[in-house]
Design a protein around this motif. Sequence first.
Motif, short mmCIF file in Angstrom:
data_model
loop_
_atom_site.label_atom_id
_atom_site.label_comp_id
_atom_site.label_asym_id
_atom_site.label_seq_id
_atom_site.Cartn_x
_atom_site.Cartn_y
_atom_site.Cartn_z
N ASN A 49 0.85 -1.18 0.00
CA ASN A 49 0.00 0.00 0.00
C ASN A 49 0.90 1.24 0.00
O ASN A 49 2.12 1.15 -0.09
CB ASN A 49 -0.95 -0.01 1.20
CG ASN A 49 -0.21 -0.16 2.52
OD1 ASN A 49 1.00 0.09 2.58
ND2 ASN A 49 -0.91 -0.59 3.56
N GLU A 50 0.31 2.43 0.12
CA GLU A 50 1.09 3.66 0.07
C GLU A 50 2.09 3.75 1.22
O GLU A 50 3.21 4.24 1.06
CB GLU A 50 0.15 4.87 0.09
CG GLU A 50 -0.68 5.03 -1.16
CD GLU A 50 0.20 5.18 -2.39
OE1 GLU A 50 1.26 5.84 -2.30
OE2 GLU A 50 -0.16 4.62 -3.45
N LYS A 51 1.66 3.26 2.39
CA LYS A 51 2.57 3.29 3.54
C LYS A 51 3.78 2.39 3.30
O LYS A 51 4.92 2.73 3.63
CB LYS A 51 1.82 2.87 4.79
CG LYS A 51 2.61 3.08 6.07
CD LYS A 51 1.75 2.78 7.29
CE LYS A 51 2.53 3.05 8.58
NZ LYS A 51 1.69 2.77 9.79
N GLY A 52 3.51 1.23 2.68
CA GLY A 52 4.61 0.31 2.39
C GLY A 52 5.57 0.88 1.36
O GLY A 52 6.79 0.74 1.47
N LYS A 53 5.00 1.55 0.33
CA LYS A 53 5.85 2.19 -0.68
C LYS A 53 6.73 3.26 -0.05
O LYS A 53 7.92 3.40 -0.39
CB LYS A 53 4.98 2.80 -1.77
CG LYS A 53 4.25 1.79 -2.64
CD LYS A 53 3.42 2.54 -3.68
CE LYS A 53 2.61 1.57 -4.53
NZ LYS A 53 1.79 2.28 -5.54
N HIS A 54 6.12 4.04 0.87
CA HIS A 54 6.90 5.10 1.53
C HIS A 54 8.07 4.52 2.31
O HIS A 54 9.19 5.06 2.27
CB HIS A 54 5.97 5.89 2.45
CG HIS A 54 6.67 6.98 3.21
ND1 HIS A 54 7.09 8.15 2.61
CD2 HIS A 54 7.06 7.06 4.52
CE1 HIS A 54 7.69 8.91 3.50
NE2 HIS A 54 7.67 8.26 4.68
N ARG A 55 7.81 3.42 2.99
CA ARG A 55 8.89 2.81 3.77
C ARG A 55 9.98 2.25 2.87
O ARG A 55 11.17 2.34 3.17
CB ARG A 55 8.31 1.71 4.66
CG ARG A 55 7.46 2.25 5.81
CD ARG A 55 6.90 1.13 6.65
NE ARG A 55 6.16 1.66 7.80
CZ ARG A 55 5.48 0.90 8.68
NH1 ARG A 55 5.45 -0.43 8.52
NH2 ARG A 55 4.85 1.46 9.69
#
Length: 423
Positions: A223-229
Amino acid sequence: MMTIISLSACALLLLCVILLLYNYRALKKKKTVIEDALQELRETNDTDLANKIRLSKQQLETTFDAIPDSLCAIDADFTLVRVNKSYANFVKTNIRDIIGKHCYEVFWKRPSPCERCPARKTFSTGSPVLKQHFTMRTIDSVRHFDIGTYPVAGARCKPENVIEHIRDVTEERNLMEQLIRSEKLATIGTMTAGIAHEMINPLSGISGTVTNMLQLPHKYGLNEKGKHRLNALMEASSRATMIMKDLLHLSRKEDGTTVLTDINAIIMKAVNAVQLKGFPPLEYKLMLDQSLTKVLCDPLKIEQVIINMVTNAVQSIVEKKEPLAIQGTQFNGLIIVSTQQLDEAVHIDIIDNGAGIPDEIKGKIFDPFFTTRAPGEGTGLGLSLCQRIIEEHNGSIVVQSTKGLTTFTIMLPAQPDAASMAL
């Protein structure tokens, strides 16, 4: 008959008296001549002796003043009886104004004698103190001295004066510290070369894996949070890889391509490349000498040096501007990059009006891992890498920081027949 004998005796006696008187006068005259000769001899000897004494005094005074170390003679009250020119030059006072003052007041700027004063020991024991180390600390500098004291015996064979020999060993001490630091850095370089080489491979694996995951986010359920990490992980991996490559470059010499290069063109390209996120707008001034001789160098490495130096200048301006902005003070950043040719060298000056460099750390800024920035904001490898590259090109870097301006000067040997070689 008796009368004739008496007359003869009287005549003989008179003759003897006359002879005695004549001899007496002759002897007296000879005595006067001898006395005059002796007096003249004494006066001549006294004059010769006085001339010899005067010449010896002048020789001692000349020798005393010719010694580059500081020398002084003091009495038992630590009063200066005599000093040489080096002593007067160090304390920046005329010799006449020094005599009669206390040595601890003039040289050490103290109100009382030093606790470990070697002269005090020499006065009490009559023995010399050959070497004792002292450190003089001021706001602007730290100086180191080796001091020896030697007794001058009086009529009772007790020291009436002490000769104090003060030798400034600051430069020697700094050179020794640099040699020790160089040995440590050589050892660190050998260790880090192997570590950096081994670290690059796993870092490359991490970067490759993260890149694949970011290209196929649905496959890996991101998800977006995973991409950010993952993006944060990629940035950290790239940063670590760059540090490892810098360490490898510091620890070993890499082959490069050297060609005749227009330094002005490299500077314009490098300055335009420094567009870092979060840095405030500032004024650039390029003062480039268009008649520069070309330089035989690796253009990519020289460009890297210019980028690093200009980036440091921008960061220095930020360090100065941020606290002033909090106070509501207006501050305009300025970076000047200039070139000129002096003798057989091309000079590149990078000047900024940022925070500056304190005198106490000027000798450390080119050391690997030395940084004044907070953890995570700098590795301390930038300037050491720049110095290494410039030295590979038989050049040098010097720094000056005064009156609100910091100037880094890069000196590269010019190619004297560059024009003919280019053809």
